[in-house]
Design a protein around this motif. Structure first.
Motif, PDB file in Angstrom:
ATOM      1  N   LEU A  66      30.609  -5.339  70.694  1.00  0.00           N
ATOM      2  CA  LEU A  66      30.243  -5.810  69.934  1.00  0.00           C
ATOM      3  C   LEU A  66      28.473  -5.676  68.989  1.00  0.00           C
ATOM      4  O   LEU A  66      28.384  -6.574  68.498  1.00  0.00           O
ATOM      5  N   ASN A  67      28.253  -4.534  69.478  1.00  0.00           N
ATOM      6  CA  ASN A  67      27.017  -3.997  68.331  1.00  0.00           C
ATOM      7  C   ASN A  67      27.153  -3.604  67.395  1.00  0.00           C
ATOM      8  O   ASN A  67      25.966  -3.677  66.115  1.00  0.00           O
ATOM      9  N   ARG A 110      29.098  -8.715  64.757  1.00  0.00           N
ATOM     10  CA  ARG A 110      28.643  -9.389  64.537  1.00  0.00           C
ATOM     11  C   ARG A 110      28.463 -10.599  63.493  1.00  0.00           C
ATOM     12  O   ARG A 110      28.356 -11.716  64.797  1.00  0.00           O
ATOM     13  N   SER A 111      28.497 -10.483  63.021  1.00  0.00           N
ATOM     14  CA  SER A 111      29.140 -10.831  61.796  1.00  0.00           C
ATOM     15  C   SER A 111      29.872 -12.265  62.272  1.00  0.00           C
ATOM     16  O   SER A 111      29.841 -13.692  62.007  1.00  0.00           O
ATOM     17  N   GLY A 145      27.420 -14.444  66.103  1.00  0.00           N
ATOM     18  CA  GLY A 145      25.712 -13.944  67.106  1.00  0.00           C
ATOM     19  C   GLY A 145      26.749 -14.874  68.451  1.00  0.00           C
ATOM     20  O   GLY A 145      25.104 -14.690  69.135  1.00  0.00           O
ATOM     21  N   LEU A 201      22.754  -5.905  73.439  1.00  0.00           N
ATOM     22  CA  LEU A 201      23.470  -6.876  72.420  1.00  0.00           C
ATOM     23  C   LEU A 201      22.200  -7.852  71.692  1.00  0.00           C
ATOM     24  O   LEU A 201      22.129  -9.353  72.229  1.00  0.00           O
ATOM     25  N   THR A 202      21.308  -6.824  70.698  1.00  0.00           N
ATOM     26  CA  THR A 202      20.369  -8.597  70.680  1.00  0.00           C
ATOM     27  C   THR A 202      21.120  -9.093  69.203  1.00  0.00           C
ATOM     28  O   THR A 202      21.939  -8.938  68.754  1.00  0.00           O
ATOM     29  N   GLY A 203      20.661 -10.697  69.071  1.00  0.00           N
ATOM     30  CA  GLY A 203      21.660 -11.016  68.093  1.00  0.00           C
ATOM     31  C   GLY A 203      22.486 -12.102  69.026  1.00  0.00           C
ATOM     32  O   GLY A 203      22.622 -12.492  67.352  1.00  0.00           O
ATOM     33  N   TYR A 204      23.002 -12.029  70.203  1.00  0.00           N
ATOM     34  CA  TYR A 204      23.788 -12.491  70.165  1.00  0.00           C
ATOM     35  C   TYR A 204      23.219 -14.023  71.116  1.00  0.00           C
ATOM     36  O   TYR A 204      22.354 -13.601  71.633  1.00  0.00           O
TER      37      TYR A 204
END
Length: 338
Positions: A166-167, A172-173, A177, A201-204
């Motif tokens: 998922l990274n 992610r796009s 997110g 998982l940054t941005g989620y």
């Protein structure tokens, strides 16, 4: 801690329980928004009622208070237990719908008699650690349960086969997110927060919703062939209805195999010896539960509980073998076995 049915939806986000009214005529939009307000008020009243029930004194002798949350497996098991306790053993059963954390607290304080959805040893560990000295672990109801994150089968496994994938920027796009979750008080949500951290998982964002809200989001995404990740568990009827698969969890953030226990207040075994004997023999398999849950989506959990009992009379006999109960369960208007 918020009740499991507290409204946590954000308008316009996947999994929201509030309909999007943009683009509708103003009169229609006002009517729909008014209905939403009334619905929210009704849910708020239900939440307050459940909180009051958990805080209330123990019920009169002969009445068994069972805590539960509107998760499909818990609803199936609780309805079957209620039918056997009332129709076969002669008890009156009050079902108290509330958050998982409040169930543990209610049982520990003696305001609830029993809960039939304790996920151990990992999922509910934080709750269990707080109350284990004040409750009784009666029995394992079923095992080989698990938690996880799932995606539709059309999401290529070569691109997203594990949580770590998922990274990837494209993943992610495509997912905007978002990770579609369930009730904010659920152990699965705690584990999912841990997974977000373990896999960086940054941005989620982890969205809260009910079990039903999660299914609505999944159904909508599949109809549109959109990518989605949902938090889920086994047993769940969604695996029988939708083409979905679990993502690999190499870090074990969401835990391993779990067992679901019946947990009672202290003194329950003395006050309700026949009910205790029944619950200690009350067993299922994952496959049985998932089949029953899927059927219940087209009828009701009550009807399917009655049908299951009538279709398995020898099993029910074994459940109540040590209770001294009378002749075999018979409902006034039995539902045909399925």
């Amino acid at each position: 801690m918020s009740p499991s049915f507290a409204l946590r939806a954000t308008e316009g986000e996947p999994g929201s329980t509030l309909p999007d009214t943009a683009g509708e005529p103003s009169v229609a939009r006002s009517a729909k928004e008014g209905a939403i307000v009334r619905s929210c008020a009704a849910w708020a009243a239900a939440a307050l009622a459940a909180l009051a029930a958990v805080a209330a004194p123990a019920a009169e002798p002969g009445v068994i208070r069972i805590g539960w949350t509107a998760l499909s497996d818990a609803e199936a098991v609780t309805n079957i237990a209620k039918e056997v306790l009332e129709k076969r053993l002669g008890y009156k059963v009050d079902l108290v719908m509330t958050d998982i954390g409040l169930q543990y607290a209610g049982v520990a304080r003696g305001n609830l008699d029993v809960m039939l959805m304790a996920w151990l040893p990992t999922t509910h560990k934080a709750y269990w650690d707080k109350v284990s000295g004040d409750v009784v672990d009666l029995a394992v109801l079923y095992d080989h349960a698990r938690l996880g994150w799932a995606v539709p089968q059309y999401v290529p496994e070569s691109e997203v086969g594990s949580i770590a994938d998922l990274n990837k920027p494209e993943a992610r796009s495509r997912l905007h997110g978002l990770i579609q979750g369930i009730d904010p008080g659920a152990g699965l949500m705690r584990a999912s927060e841990r997974a977000l951290a373990d896999y960086a998982l940054t941005g989620y964002k982890l969205l809260s919703a009910s079990d039903a809200g999660m299914i609505v989001a999944l159904d909508r995404a599949i109809k549109r062939s959109e990518w989605i990740v949902v938090t889920t568990w086994s047993p769940h009827w969604m695996f029988a209805r939708y083409p979905v698969r679990y993502l690999a969890d190499p870090k074990g953030s969401l835990g391993g195999a779990e067992a679901i226990h019946a947990v009672a207040r202290k003194g329950f075994e003395t006050d309700f010896p026949r009910a205790t004997a029944f619950l200690k023999r009350f067993k299922f398999t994952i496959a049985e539960l998932e089949a029953l849950m899927l059927r219940a989506k087209d009828s009701s959990y009550h009807d399917e509980a009655v049908a299951y009992i009538h279709a398995h009379p020898q099993l029910v006999d074994r459940w109540v073998a040590d209770t001294g109960s009378g002749e075999l369960y018979r409902a006034p208007n039995p539902v045909a076995p399925r």
